[in-house]
Design an enzyme around this catalytic site. Structure first.
Site: not given
Ligand code: NOJ
Ligand code: CA
Length: 656
Positions: A353, A423-424, A442, A448
């Site tokens: 990650h 993500h983002e 994402e 979340e």
């Molecule tokens: C937002 C992400 O969508 C999520 O999956 C992640 O855990 C957090 N940021 C931290 O990186």
């Molecule tokens: Ca997110």
């Protein structure tokens, strides 16, 4: 000039208006969907590319080929279209040029611009792209409000005239049976497009995310724009079965794809969002070697292929103070070598990650060493993250600067045999065809949000299947079993604070719907997102364990945007089915004619219990077996906010 799709139903008309202004219309069957709409560009320090053109050359071609993909909703994709290329030059004989490419498919249209080399001009600064979509009538529209930074929004459903500036894909329905969705394909070295809209009108116009100086796109010539796309279908499900977006991307550039593998994964993740454990160091730190091994053991014992660990590297303690992450140094209680070794021993892929917090210059400066670190560890998948603002003055997530950043990461990862889950992200525009290591992303208001906000309403997922999902795979992270956080809330330090803010934290679905989402929401990397404690001794976990995400075929069984959807997907000789509804309870009788003819199947059904309800009784799906075949008409009953998941397994004669 008219261009007609192979089946004769989709029609594009190109017109050069009297002032030499390029325009187009789109029809579907007998209905005009897009009325006369402008095309062209406004440029900085150069004459615009809007009017004063004549046609210099017209080329027509056709194509019908079928390509195979390393993974996807279907194994094979038919790419069947007619194409019209129009080369425009300046009426007055100067060298101003603009080329237009139109393609008509049975499932929609695409068009793109080329600004070819012009006399004495080797680059352009685009101030605005003037593409219009003059929608006829006032269709019902499913949309999220445009932003050049985030797609993590709730969907709204209004008449087009009552919508605001929207992000794409934006999906519409006119009359009883014309469904269409506007998006873009192959967004490369260009800015992401949203659509502006004057209140009360039904005209949408391209609005590109910009550079800090207001310029939208800076490019050397020739410049090829992304395809502007409109998927068209007579059914809501047809939009989902459409391959228009991937067909408008370039073929695969990765020769050896043997290392690219769809997977189910779990991770040290949901506990962090519930504040049960922390990304940051300290006594509650989630990413410890020991905890990671616990997840790896669970994965190995339950047919899960990947384990994600977040919060393993330095930087989480200070990143909100504008500090940057340390992308390669582990916290002292996390030993990457040992964890990856252990994962390998158990046959599990470790998913790294990298949260950047939007600090792109820092991340790019370290990118080579980040990728080298994973390569040396033997890690084949990383999840990237871009939470918060982009930390470069005036840049947004969706501008050309970031489009190029996201692509750079994908290409470098490909060269090092690494799969990406972003993500983002920038929205998906089908580049998974060209770079099949770009697995999933994402770009959605995912699970979340249920952990720390008002959450997602039951109609959220029944809408995003027809909007966000049309662009490509969604890392929604379904599979929450403790939907009301019963096992956690006493240990959640933030619980009282949320209560005081009037937030009821919960996932607004039944557990059966969580299972169904794993089939409905397509992703080659499917997270079973709950903490593993919540899966222990849960009979319904069998569905997740048995699920295969190496899909070869799909069929949308029934669907209505925002209301319900039932999809069947095939993996080897088994089929899986997911059916979900919004707030409304429903009963369907569905034909199982997608099953192979002449075979008998054992259906393992995970259904909402009789009195199930997303709020009052979401737990404990009813489970039962049934013998079925392609002739069977199956009754499916869904609770409010509910769902149903089914595994169909062929039974051989002996077992029978
Ligand atoms: C937002 C992400 O969508 C999520 O999956 C992640 O855990 C957090 N940021 C931290 O990186
Ligand atoms: Ca997110």
């Amino acid at each position: 000039m008219t261009l007609i799709s192979p089946d004769g139903q989709v029609k594009i008309d190109f017109v050069l208006h009297s002032e030499g202004k390029p325009q187009y219309t789109v029809s579907f069957g007998n209905e005009m969907v897009v009325d006369t709409s402008d095309l062209g560009f406004d440029l900085k320090n150069q004459p615009d590319l809007l009017t004063g053109f004549k046609i210099n050359e017209v080329i027509r071609t056709n194509n019908d080929e079928t390509w195979e993909r390393p993974w996807g909703e279907t194994k094979f994709v038919r790419n069947h279209y007619s194409e019209l290329q129009i080369k425009l030059t300046d009426k007055k004989g100067t060298d101003r040029k603009l080329n237009l490419f139109f393609k008509a498919f049975d499932d929609g249209i695409g068009f793109r611009y080329e600004i070819p080399k012009q006399r004495n001009v080797d680059s352009v600064f685009i101030l605005s792209e003037e593409t219009q979509f003059n929608i006829t009538g006032d269709p019902e529209t499913w949309w999220i409000k445009a932003s050049h930074d985030s797609y993590e929004k709730k969907y709204r459903n209004t008449k087009l005239s009552e919508s605001a500036t929207v992000a794409t894909p934006v999906t519409m329905k006119s009359g009883d049976s014309t469904y269409f969705s506007i998006h873009e394909a192959n967004l490369t070295n260009y800015a992401g497009m949203t659509l502006t809209h004057q209140e009360g009108s039904t005209q949408l116009k391209s609005d590109l995310a910009s550079w800090p100086d207001g310029v939208k796109v800076k490019a050397k010539l020739p410049l090829l724009s992304p395809w502007r796309t409109i998927q068209l279908s007579k059914t809501a499900g047809g939009l989902i079965e459409s391959n228009l977006i991937v067909n408008l991307n370039e073929p695969n550039k990765i020769e050896d794809t043997s290392w690219i593998k769809p997977m189910k994964y779990i991770g040290i993740w949901w506990s962090l969002h519930l504040f049960l454990e922390t990304w940051a160091s300290g006594s509650q730190h989630g990413a410890t070697t020991e905890n990671a091994k616990r997840y790896i053991d669970f994965a190995a014992n339950h047919n899960i292929q990947g384990v994600l660990v977040e919060g393993w590297n330095h930087g989480w303690d200070t990143w909100l103070n504008e500090d940057s992450f340390d992308y390669t140094t582990p916290y002292p209680d996390f030993d990457p070598e040992e964890v990856v070794r252990y994962a390998k021993e158990k046959g599990i892929e470790f998913i790294g990650h990298q949260e950047t917090g939007g600090n792109i210059p820092e991340f790019e400066a370290r990118l080579d060493s980040v990728i080298a670190m994973y390569k040396n560890l033997g890690v084949h998948a990383i999840k990237t993250g871009y939470a918060g603002k982009i930390r470069v003055f005036g840049q947004s997530h969706h501008g050309q600067f970031m489009v190029n950043h996201y692509r750079k990461v994908v290409e470098l990862a490909a060269a090092n045999k690494i799969m990406i889950n972003a993500h983002e992200p920038i929205k998906d525009t089908g580049i998974r065809r060209t770079w099949p290591n770009m697995m999933t992303r994402e770009g959605v208001r995912g699970m979340e949000w249920n952990a720390w906000s008002k959450g997602n309403p039951p109609s959220h997922t029944t809408t995003l299947a027809f909007t966000r999902m049309l662009s490509g795979p969604v890392d929604y992270t379904p599979g929450i079993f403790d939907v009301k956080f019963q096992n956690s809330w006493e240990r959640m330090p933030k619980w009282n604070e949320f209560k005081e803010r009037g937030l009821t934290l919960q996932v607004r679905t039944t557990v059966a719907k969580q299972l169904a989402l794993m089939v409905v929401l397509y992703s080659p990397m499917v997270m079973a997102a709950d903490v593993i404690e919540n899966y222990e001794n849960q009979p319904a976990f069998q569905f997740i364990e048995d699920l295969d995400v190496n899909w070869e075929d799909q069929k949308v069984v029934n669907a209505e945007i925002g209301e319900y959807i039932t999809i069947a997907r095939k993996a080897e000789d088994r089929w899986f089915l997911g059916s979900i509804t919004n707030e409304e309870a429903r009963e369907f009788e569905v034909s199982l004619d997608f099953l192979d003819k002449g075979k008998e199947y054992q259906a393992t059904i995970y259904a909402d219990a009789d009195d199930a309800h997303w709020d009052t009784n979401p737990y404990e799906p009813a489970m039962y077996l049934k013998m079925v075949n392609a002739e069977t008409k199956l009754k499916i009953k869904l609770a409010p906010g509910g769902g149903q998941a089914i595994e169909f397994k062929p039974i051989n004669q002996e077992e029978k």
